[in-house]
Scaffold this motif. Structure first.
Motif, PDB file in Angstrom:
ATOM      1  N   ARG A 408       0.834  -1.200   0.000  1.00 18.51           N
ATOM      2  CA  ARG A 408       0.000   0.000   0.000  1.00 18.51           C
ATOM      3  C   ARG A 408       0.872   1.254   0.000  1.00 18.51           C
ATOM      4  O   ARG A 408       0.569   2.243  -0.675  1.00 18.51           O
ATOM      5  CB  ARG A 408      -0.919  -0.007   1.226  1.00 18.51           C
ATOM      6  N   HIS A 411       2.332   1.755  -3.499  1.00 19.34           N
ATOM      7  CA  HIS A 411       1.360   2.315  -4.437  1.00 19.34           C
ATOM      8  C   HIS A 411       1.098   3.785  -4.130  1.00 19.34           C
ATOM      9  O   HIS A 411       0.917   4.597  -5.049  1.00 19.34           O
ATOM     10  CB  HIS A 411       0.051   1.524  -4.378  1.00 19.34           C
ATOM     11  N   ALA A 412       1.093   4.131  -2.844  1.00 17.13           N
ATOM     12  CA  ALA A 412       0.866   5.532  -2.478  1.00 17.13           C
ATOM     13  C   ALA A 412       2.035   6.410  -2.906  1.00 17.13           C
ATOM     14  O   ALA A 412       1.847   7.593  -3.233  1.00 17.13           O
ATOM     15  CB  ALA A 412       0.636   5.646  -0.974  1.00 17.13           C
ATOM     16  N   ALA A 413       3.252   5.848  -2.902  1.00 19.20           N
ATOM     17  CA  ALA A 413       4.425   6.626  -3.287  1.00 19.20           C
ATOM     18  C   ALA A 413       4.402   6.982  -4.760  1.00 19.20           C
ATOM     19  O   ALA A 413       4.933   8.029  -5.176  1.00 19.20           O
ATOM     20  CB  ALA A 413       5.699   5.845  -2.952  1.00 19.20           C
ATOM     21  N   GLY A 414       3.795   6.134  -5.582  1.00 21.10           N
ATOM     22  CA  GLY A 414       3.709   6.420  -7.005  1.00 21.10           C
ATOM     23  C   GLY A 414       5.050   6.265  -7.705  1.00 21.10           C
ATOM     24  O   GLY A 414       5.979   5.628  -7.200  1.00 21.10           O
ATOM     25  N   GLY A 415       5.167   6.843  -8.844  1.00 14.31           N
ATOM     26  CA  GLY A 415       6.408   6.749  -9.599  1.00 14.31           C
ATOM     27  C   GLY A 415       6.684   5.333 -10.070  1.00 14.31           C
ATOM     28  O   GLY A 415       5.762   4.587 -10.431  1.00 14.31           O
ATOM     29  N   ASN A 416       7.961   4.962 -10.058  1.00 14.44           N
ATOM     30  CA  ASN A 416       8.380   3.645 -10.548  1.00 14.44           C
ATOM     31  C   ASN A 416       8.618   2.643  -9.422  1.00 14.44           C
ATOM     32  O   ASN A 416       9.238   1.608  -9.653  1.00 14.44           O
ATOM     33  CB  ASN A 416       9.659   3.789 -11.372  1.00 14.44           C
ATOM     34  N   LYS A 419       6.815  -0.760 -10.060  1.00 13.27           N
ATOM     35  CA  LYS A 419       7.401  -1.399 -11.247  1.00 13.27           C
ATOM     36  C   LYS A 419       8.795  -1.934 -10.948  1.00 13.27           C
ATOM     37  O   LYS A 419       9.133  -3.058 -11.325  1.00 13.27           O
ATOM     38  CB  LYS A 419       7.468  -0.393 -12.398  1.00 13.27           C
ATOM     39  N   SER A 480       6.988  13.584   0.964  1.00 16.30           N
ATOM     40  CA  SER A 480       7.344  13.445  -0.448  1.00 16.30           C
ATOM     41  C   SER A 480       8.079  12.141  -0.632  1.00 16.30           C
ATOM     42  O   SER A 480       8.642  11.588   0.308  1.00 16.30           O
ATOM     43  CB  SER A 480       8.230  14.602  -0.905  1.00 16.30           C
ATOM     44  N   ALA A 481       8.087  11.644  -1.838  1.00 18.94           N
ATOM     45  CA  ALA A 481       8.796  10.407  -2.131  1.00 18.94           C
ATOM     46  C   ALA A 481      10.297  10.652  -2.064  1.00 18.94           C
ATOM     47  O   ALA A 481      10.774  11.763  -2.348  1.00 18.94           O
ATOM     48  CB  ALA A 481       8.417   9.892  -3.512  1.00 18.94           C
TER      49      ALA A 481
END
Length: 490
Positions: A408, A411-416, A419, A480-481
């Motif tokens: 979770r 997914h919240a961090a986003g980006g790559n 992946k 922030s990531a």
């Protein structure tokens, strides 16, 4: 310097291991064939391993049915429900079969303390196997301190019984299920027990659940359907009734006096069966322990309150776990006997206020325990055998919850992040013969994963866990990531 052993007496057998990493890392294989037979035909075939020739029996057990506001002179006068189809083997037959077999030459008949000499002045005790544990040593001393007949010069040894049970759903569709009981022997090395081709797991019983027509049978006795509390009560009684069936007269005689067996190495010994561990998931553990599911005292081994679970891991918590250990005593048994009198002789509800006032302080349920009935007189505390089940409580419990939460965060961090994590898992090569399998699917999706898959995820995820924890820290303090430069390698 190095490892050495300390035996209480001179052993009569030094097992020859001769094992290597290759011989111990067998992957579990399922052999499938094109020919399928009906179960009835399979059971009629005497060559199958579940035939009567191999010691399998089919028995029935009986449980007493309570009813609110219905009274009987005694509990023995209450109606009984017959549960058919309990397929089981004698524990004594299994012990004899195993100890007479050649595999017994690999058993450790005499436990020992495994020591590591760090320096000339200091040695550390090492706990590696069941037969090097303090519990095994205590059991060995106990059976050798029992009174002997004048002509009894046989060596007294312990058969370390390690029980396991797991109710299993067999298909993706429908309600086909199986509830097997197994036994392993702690005299055998854990590396051999974990080897699928060693056949170290012995089937004890396949037990039924309450029948589908339970409500019809209950209505036939009382002209009224049972409540959900009564149904739960009967499920608990079924588990204990089956264990009373397994702990039969032959087993109790062997527990007290031992069994004379000519072992696989040609030496005749007197073998005493002793229960060491019972592994099961939490719902089955509470059936065995006789406590409420997630009750006020939710642990099957201690009396720590649910409100104090947040203190887990602290120094005070460790002290309380020892001070508040569950102990099978006559006081506990008298509480349950009193609850039974209220239920059957006074017509009290099985989960009513009067019953709760007696049992709720320890989250007990009004069910008599089979191990307590049979073994309390020998000083056996059945709570101590309910050990941690790594598969259900850690791999499918704690670790699965942690991994799900980390996904979770990813997914919240986003980006790559997601992946890259999936790419790393797919790049991991296999290791050993089934030790780590290849990750063909995206790990983050967690689709149709078994305990083995979560174990593999944990073994190869040290770096990725550090990466995700850094993301969590940055989210908490920087919102922030993390940048590429803030990443570290563990």
């Amino acid at each position: 310097m190095g490892l050495y052993r300390v035996y209480p007496t001179r052993p009569t057998l030094f097992p020859q291991t001769g094992t290597s990493l290759d011989t111990l890392c067998d992957s579990p294989m399922l052999q499938t064939g094109s020919k399928k037979r009906l179960i009835a035909q399979y059971l009629e075939d005497h060559s199958n391993p579940f035939s009567a020739r191999n010691g399998w029996k089919e028995s029935s057990v009986y449980i007493r049915l309570p009813k609110e506001k219905v009274k009987w002179p005694s509990e023995d006068d209450a109606p009984k429900l017959e549960i058919k189809g309990v397929r089981h083997r004698s524990l004594i037959d299994i012990i004899k079969e195993v100890f007479e077999d050649g595999v017994a030459t690999t058993f450790h008949m005499t436990p020992f303390r495994h020591m590591w000499k760090v320096s000339e002045e200091r040695s550390i005790e090492v706990y590696l196997e069941a037969y090097t544990s303090p519990a095994m040593m205590e059991a060995y001393v106990e059976v050798n301190s029992l009174p002997r007949e004048p002509d009894d010069n046989l060596e007294h040894v312990v058969a370390s019984l390690m029980m396991y049970s797991d109710s299993t759903h067999l298909s993706n569709f429908g309600d086909a299920s199986l509830w097997p009981f197994y036994v392993f022997f702690g005299n055998e090395s854990k590396y051999t027990r974990g080897k699928p081709t060693a056949s170290a797991c012995h089937h004890v019983a396949y037990i039924p659940t309450l029948p589908d027509d339970f409500q019809d049978s209950y209505f036939g006795f009382f002209e009224d359907a049972s409540s959900s509390e009564v149904y739960t009560y009967c499920k608990r009684e079924l588990m204990q009734a089956i264990w009373k069936l397994l702990l039969d007269e032959d087993f109790m005689h062997a527990y007290e006096h031992g069994i004379v067996i000519r072992c696989g190495d040609g030496i005749t010994r007197r073998v005493f069966p002793r229960f060491f561990t019972y592994s099961a998931d939490y719902p089955e553990k509470i059936l065995l322990a006789g406590i409420k599911f997630l009750g006020e005292c939710l642990c099957p081994r201690c009396l720590i309150k649910k409100a104090d679970v947040s203190e887990m891991g602290t120094e005070g918590d460790m002290h309380d776990r020892l001070a508040l250990q569950c102990v099978d005593t006559q006081v506990r048994r008298k509480k349950i006997d009193h609850a039974w009198k209220l239920i059957f002789q006074r017509g009290a509800p099985v989960d009513g206020k009067r019953v709760k006032s007696i049992l709720n302080s320890e989250s007990l349920v009004p069910t008599r325990n089979a191990f307590s009935d049979r073994l309390l007189t020998f000083g056996f505390n059945f709570f101590l055998m309910l050990v941690v089940d790594m598969l259900h409580e850690f791999e499918l419990g704690v670790w699965k919850a942690i991994f799900t939460h980390l996904m979770r965060i990813a997914h919240a961090a986003g980006g790559n992040v997601v992946k890259d994590l999936n790419w790393r898992y797919r790049r991991v090569p296999t290791f050993g013969r089934g030790t780590i399998w290849r990750f063909h699917r995206n790990a983050s999706a967690m689709k149709r994963l078994a305990a083995r898959d979560f174990e593999d995820l944990l073994q190869v995820s040290i770096y990725d866990l550090c990466e995700l924890l850094l993301i969590l820290i940055d989210f908490k303090f920087n919102f922030s990531a993390p940048s590429q430069s803030s990443r570290i390698y563990c």
